[in-house]
Motif scaffolding. Structure first.
Motif, PDB file in Angstrom:
ATOM      1  N   ASN A 106       1.909  -6.471  15.801  1.00 56.89           N
ATOM      2  CA  ASN A 106       0.459  -6.307  15.933  1.00 56.89           C
ATOM      3  C   ASN A 106       0.100  -4.855  16.175  1.00 56.89           C
ATOM      4  N   GLY A 107      -0.912  -4.427  15.467  1.00 55.65           N
ATOM      5  CA  GLY A 107      -1.392  -3.067  15.680  1.00 55.65           C
ATOM      6  C   GLY A 107      -0.771  -2.055  14.726  1.00 55.65           C
ATOM      7  N   ALA A 108       0.272  -2.477  14.031  1.00 55.26           N
ATOM      8  CA  ALA A 108       0.957  -1.539  13.128  1.00 55.26           C
ATOM      9  C   ALA A 108       0.074  -1.136  11.951  1.00 55.26           C
ATOM     10  N   GLY A 109      -0.838  -2.040  11.586  1.00 54.73           N
ATOM     11  CA  GLY A 109      -1.696  -1.765  10.433  1.00 54.73           C
ATOM     12  C   GLY A 109      -1.511  -2.805   9.345  1.00 54.73           C
ATOM     13  N   LYS A 110      -1.042  -3.969   9.753  1.00 61.48           N
ATOM     14  CA  LYS A 110      -0.710  -5.049   8.820  1.00 61.48           C
ATOM     15  C   LYS A 110      -1.948  -5.542   8.053  1.00 61.48           C
ATOM     16  N   THR A 111      -2.979  -5.923   8.808  1.00 60.37           N
ATOM     17  CA  THR A 111      -4.181  -6.470   8.164  1.00 60.37           C
ATOM     18  C   THR A 111      -4.781  -5.456   7.189  1.00 60.37           C
ATOM     19  N   THR A 112      -4.895  -4.227   7.645  1.00 59.63           N
ATOM     20  CA  THR A 112      -5.464  -3.176   6.795  1.00 59.63           C
ATOM     21  C   THR A 112      -4.598  -2.952   5.558  1.00 59.63           C
ATOM     22  N   SER A 113      -3.294  -2.962   5.744  1.00 56.13           N
ATOM     23  CA  SER A 113      -2.398  -2.736   4.599  1.00 56.13           C
ATOM     24  C   SER A 113      -2.509  -3.873   3.592  1.00 56.13           C
ATOM     25  N   ALA A 115      -5.201  -5.607   3.045  1.00 56.35           N
ATOM     26  CA  ALA A 115      -6.471  -5.361   2.353  1.00 56.35           C
ATOM     27  C   ALA A 115      -6.289  -4.272   1.292  1.00 56.35           C
ATOM     28  N   LYS A 116      -5.550  -3.238   1.642  1.00 56.87           N
ATOM     29  CA  LYS A 116      -5.332  -2.132   0.708  1.00 56.87           C
ATOM     30  C   LYS A 116      -4.537  -2.589  -0.506  1.00 56.87           C
ATOM     31  N   LEU A 117      -3.504  -3.399  -0.261  1.00 57.85           N
ATOM     32  CA  LEU A 117      -2.713  -3.920  -1.383  1.00 57.85           C
ATOM     33  C   LEU A 117      -3.593  -4.794  -2.268  1.00 57.85           C
ATOM     34  N   PHE A 136      -2.151 -17.227  15.050  1.00 61.26           N
ATOM     35  CA  PHE A 136      -2.282 -17.088  16.505  1.00 61.26           C
ATOM     36  C   PHE A 136      -3.363 -16.094  16.885  1.00 61.26           C
ATOM     37  N   ARG A 137      -3.761 -15.280  15.950  1.00 60.81           N
ATOM     38  CA  ARG A 137      -4.772 -14.265  16.234  1.00 60.81           C
ATOM     39  C   ARG A 137      -6.037 -14.576  15.446  1.00 60.81           C
ATOM     40  N   ALA A 138      -7.005 -15.156  16.130  1.00 65.15           N
ATOM     41  CA  ALA A 138      -8.261 -15.503  15.453  1.00 65.15           C
ATOM     42  C   ALA A 138      -8.869 -14.253  14.813  1.00 65.15           C
ATOM     43  N   ALA A 250       2.165   2.750   7.485  1.00 66.95           N
ATOM     44  CA  ALA A 250       0.734   2.924   7.750  1.00 66.95           C
ATOM     45  C   ALA A 250       0.495   4.148   8.637  1.00 66.95           C
ATOM     46  N   LYS A 251      -0.703   4.669   8.555  1.00 64.00           N
ATOM     47  CA  LYS A 251      -1.186   5.729   9.449  1.00 64.00           C
ATOM     48  C   LYS A 251      -0.426   7.059   9.325  1.00 64.00           C
ATOM     49  N   LEU A 252       0.090   7.321   8.145  1.00 68.60           N
ATOM     50  CA  LEU A 252       0.789   8.599   7.962  1.00 68.60           C
ATOM     51  C   LEU A 252      -0.187   9.763   8.141  1.00 68.60           C
ATOM     52  N   ASP A 253      -1.458   9.502   7.844  1.00 67.27           N
ATOM     53  CA  ASP A 253      -2.483  10.531   8.031  1.00 67.27           C
ATOM     54  C   ASP A 253      -2.711  10.844   9.501  1.00 67.27           C
ATOM     55  N   GLY A 254      -2.310   9.928  10.375  1.00 72.80           N
ATOM     56  CA  GLY A 254      -2.607  10.097  11.792  1.00 72.80           C
ATOM     57  C   GLY A 254      -1.511  10.809  12.555  1.00 72.80           C
ATOM     58  N   ILE A 275       2.413   4.251   1.342  1.00 71.76           N
ATOM     59  CA  ILE A 275       2.020   4.887   2.598  1.00 71.76           C
ATOM     60  C   ILE A 275       0.515   4.700   2.799  1.00 71.76           C
ATOM     61  N   GLY A 276       0.135   4.494   4.057  1.00 77.04           N
ATOM     62  CA  GLY A 276      -1.275   4.379   4.417  1.00 77.04           C
ATOM     63  C   GLY A 276      -1.774   5.747   4.833  1.00 77.04           C
ATOM     64  N   VAL A 277      -2.876   6.160   4.216  1.00 70.80           N
ATOM     65  CA  VAL A 277      -3.377   7.510   4.500  1.00 70.80           C
ATOM     66  C   VAL A 277      -4.831   7.492   4.976  1.00 70.80           C
ATOM     67  N   GLY A 278      -5.257   6.391   5.557  1.00 75.43           N
ATOM     68  CA  GLY A 278      -6.623   6.288   6.060  1.00 75.43           C
ATOM     69  C   GLY A 278      -6.979   4.843   6.315  1.00 75.43           C
ATOM     70  N   GLU A 279      -8.202   4.611   6.776  1.00 74.38           N
ATOM     71  CA  GLU A 279      -8.588   3.258   7.179  1.00 74.38           C
ATOM     72  C   GLU A 279      -9.271   2.459   6.077  1.00 74.38           C
ATOM     73  N   LYS A 280      -9.618   3.123   4.990  1.00 71.89           N
ATOM     74  CA  LYS A 280     -10.369   2.427   3.940  1.00 71.89           C
ATOM     75  C   LYS A 280      -9.442   1.699   2.963  1.00 71.89           C
TER      76      LYS A 280
HETATM   77  P1  GDP Z   1      -2.578  -5.147  12.591  1.00 70.08           P
HETATM   78  O1  GDP Z   1      -2.784  -5.552  14.011  1.00 70.08           O
HETATM   79  O2  GDP Z   1      -1.155  -4.787  12.327  1.00 70.08           O
HETATM   80  O3  GDP Z   1      -3.118  -6.114  11.613  1.00 70.08           O
HETATM   81  O4  GDP Z   1      -3.349  -3.760  12.439  1.00 70.08           O
HETATM   82  P2  GDP Z   1      -4.728  -3.405  11.754  1.00 70.08           P
HETATM   83  O5  GDP Z   1      -4.614  -3.500  10.278  1.00 70.08           O
HETATM   84  O6  GDP Z   1      -5.831  -4.151  12.395  1.00 70.08           O
HETATM   85  O7  GDP Z   1      -4.797  -1.847  12.091  1.00 70.08           O
HETATM   86  C1  GDP Z   1      -4.852  -1.361  13.414  1.00 70.08           C
HETATM   87  C2  GDP Z   1      -5.718  -0.113  13.424  1.00 70.08           C
HETATM   88  O8  GDP Z   1      -5.108   0.919  12.661  1.00 70.08           O
HETATM   89  C3  GDP Z   1      -7.100  -0.305  12.822  1.00 70.08           C
HETATM   90  O9  GDP Z   1      -8.030   0.417  13.581  1.00 70.08           O
HETATM   91  C4  GDP Z   1      -6.969   0.279  11.426  1.00 70.08           C
HETATM   92  O10 GDP Z   1      -8.190   0.761  10.929  1.00 70.08           O
HETATM   93  C5  GDP Z   1      -5.988   1.404  11.666  1.00 70.08           C
HETATM   94  N1  GDP Z   1      -5.211   1.732  10.465  1.00 70.08           N
HETATM   95  C6  GDP Z   1      -4.459   0.915   9.696  1.00 70.08           C
HETATM   96  N2  GDP Z   1      -3.857   1.601   8.703  1.00 70.08           N
HETATM   97  C7  GDP Z   1      -4.250   2.891   8.822  1.00 70.08           C
HETATM   98  C8  GDP Z   1      -3.944   4.119   8.100  1.00 70.08           C
HETATM   99  O11 GDP Z   1      -3.179   4.166   7.108  1.00 70.08           O
HETATM  100  N3  GDP Z   1      -4.535   5.255   8.555  1.00 70.08           N
HETATM  101  C9  GDP Z   1      -5.379   5.256   9.634  1.00 70.08           C
HETATM  102  N4  GDP Z   1      -5.891   6.424  10.017  1.00 70.08           N
HETATM  103  N5  GDP Z   1      -5.650   4.152  10.346  1.00 70.08           N
HETATM  104  C10 GDP Z   1      -5.108   2.981   9.949  1.00 70.08           C
END
Ligand code: GDP
Length: 298
Positions: A106-113, A115-117, A136-138, A250-254, A275-280
């Motif tokens: 959790n928190g790694a960026g799974k959901t966002t990744s 969406a990006k895929l 488990f996570r609503a 994920a979050k290589l930009d960060g 690689i994830g390079v942003g939140e969009k």
């Molecule tokens: P999950 O708990 O693993 O599903 O994580 P989320 O997809 O909800 O991402 C956790 C946080 O990291 C969110 O605030 C996302 O917007 C942010 N995030 C995810 N991927 C990236 C990325 O590649 N770059 C940046 N800057 N933020 C990201």
């Protein structure tokens, strides 16, 4: 995209390396090699990788006065060698839906990744089904639902408390029935119950294979680039439980520690696929080792 994602790493690395060469050239001696080693380690590439690069520079230049360009060339060659992979895009199924399982804490960026895929596949004209297997996570289900609406992807959700494997099964079943091109299955990422979590991943994989023996085509592990060495240790837990096929970093930009890509590649042994390079939704890039190495010094 690639360059933007690496801008923090690049600026630190380049500043540090330029500082090594204050005058016209510099004698490559032990002092230089020590300073260089420290810079490399600060990028989070790992001690072993740093040591290999130091050894190569020592072998090529020890006792000589050289310029920045000479060193950078050696670094680039060695980094490319350490990465030891080519671009590694998604492998699609020869027929029927391509099933992609996505795991990570959790928190790694799974959901966002995910969406990006999904956005990437949609832009390729493919139909996409999401399986909201993080039952488990609503909030994760909610988040994925919002993405599915935004991206025009289908979604299969479980009843609250239903087993993730059941959701995965239904998502695959419906993908086959509806002739969906790509089915992406989310999985739970609770770190506190390591053993259960890993057992669950195994079950999800098994339930997918009940329907499609050759699936999942990909099991992607999402790692957070900002956690450095921690991500490398996490990866081992996953790779022991499921047959992971690659990494989404994920979050290589960060991070200013982009060397973590090298550490992950060396220590986890899986190709870094994206690689994830942003939140969009569009902030995902295919990992291209040559571009990566060039971008670090461009
Ligand atoms: P999950 O708990 O693993 O599903 O994580 P989320 O997809 O909800 O991402 C956790 C946080 O990291 C969110 O605030 C996302 O917007 C942010 N995030 C995810 N991927 C990236 C990325 O590649 N770059 C940046 N800057 N933020 C990201």
């Amino acid at each position: 995209k690639f360059k933007l994602g690496l801008s923090k790493t690049k600026s630190i690395l380049l500043t540090d390396v330029r500082d090594l060469f204050k005058s016209e050239g510099r004698l490559i001696d032990e002092e230089f090699l020590d300073e260089m080693r420290a810079i490399l380690i600060r990028t989070d590439m790992g001690y072993a990788s740093a040591e290999e690069i130091v050894a190569e520079v020592a072998k090529n230049f020890r006792g000589r006065v050289v310029h920045l360009v000479d060193i950078v060339a050696t670094w680039k060659t060695k980094l490319r060698e350490l990465l030891a992979q080519d671009a590694s895009p998604i492998r699609f199924a020869e027929s029927g839906p391509t099933i992609i399982m996505v795991c990570g804490v959790n928190g790694a960026g799974k959901t966002t990744s995910i969406a990006k895929l999904a956005a990437m596949f949609k832009s390729q004209g493919k139909s996409v089904m999401l399986g909201a297997g993080d039952t488990f996570r609503a909030a994760a289900v909610e988040q994925l639902t919002i993405w599915s609406q935004r991206l025009g992807a289908e979604i299969v959700k479980g009843e609250p408390g239903s087993h993730p494997a059941a959701v995965a099964y239904r998502a695959v079943e419906q993908s086959v029935a509806q002739g969906i091109d790509v089915c992406i299955i989310d999985t739970a990422g609770r770190l506190q119950t390591q053993k259960n979590l890993m057992a669950e991943l195994t079950k999800i994989q098994a339930s997918i294979r009940k329907l499609v023996p050759t699936a999942p085509q990909e099991v992607l592990l999402v790692l957070d680039a900002t956690t450095g060495q921690n991500g490398v240790s996490q990866a081992a837990n996953f790779t022991q439980s499921v047959d992971c096929t690659g990494i989404v970093l994920a979050k290589l930009d960060g991070t200013a520690k982009g060397g973590v890509v090298v550490a992950i590649r060396q220590q986890v042994g899986l190709p870094v696929k994206y690689i994830g390079v942003g939140e969009k939704a569009e902030d995902l890039a295919l990992f291209q080792p040559d571009e990566f190495v060039d971008a670090l010094f461009a």
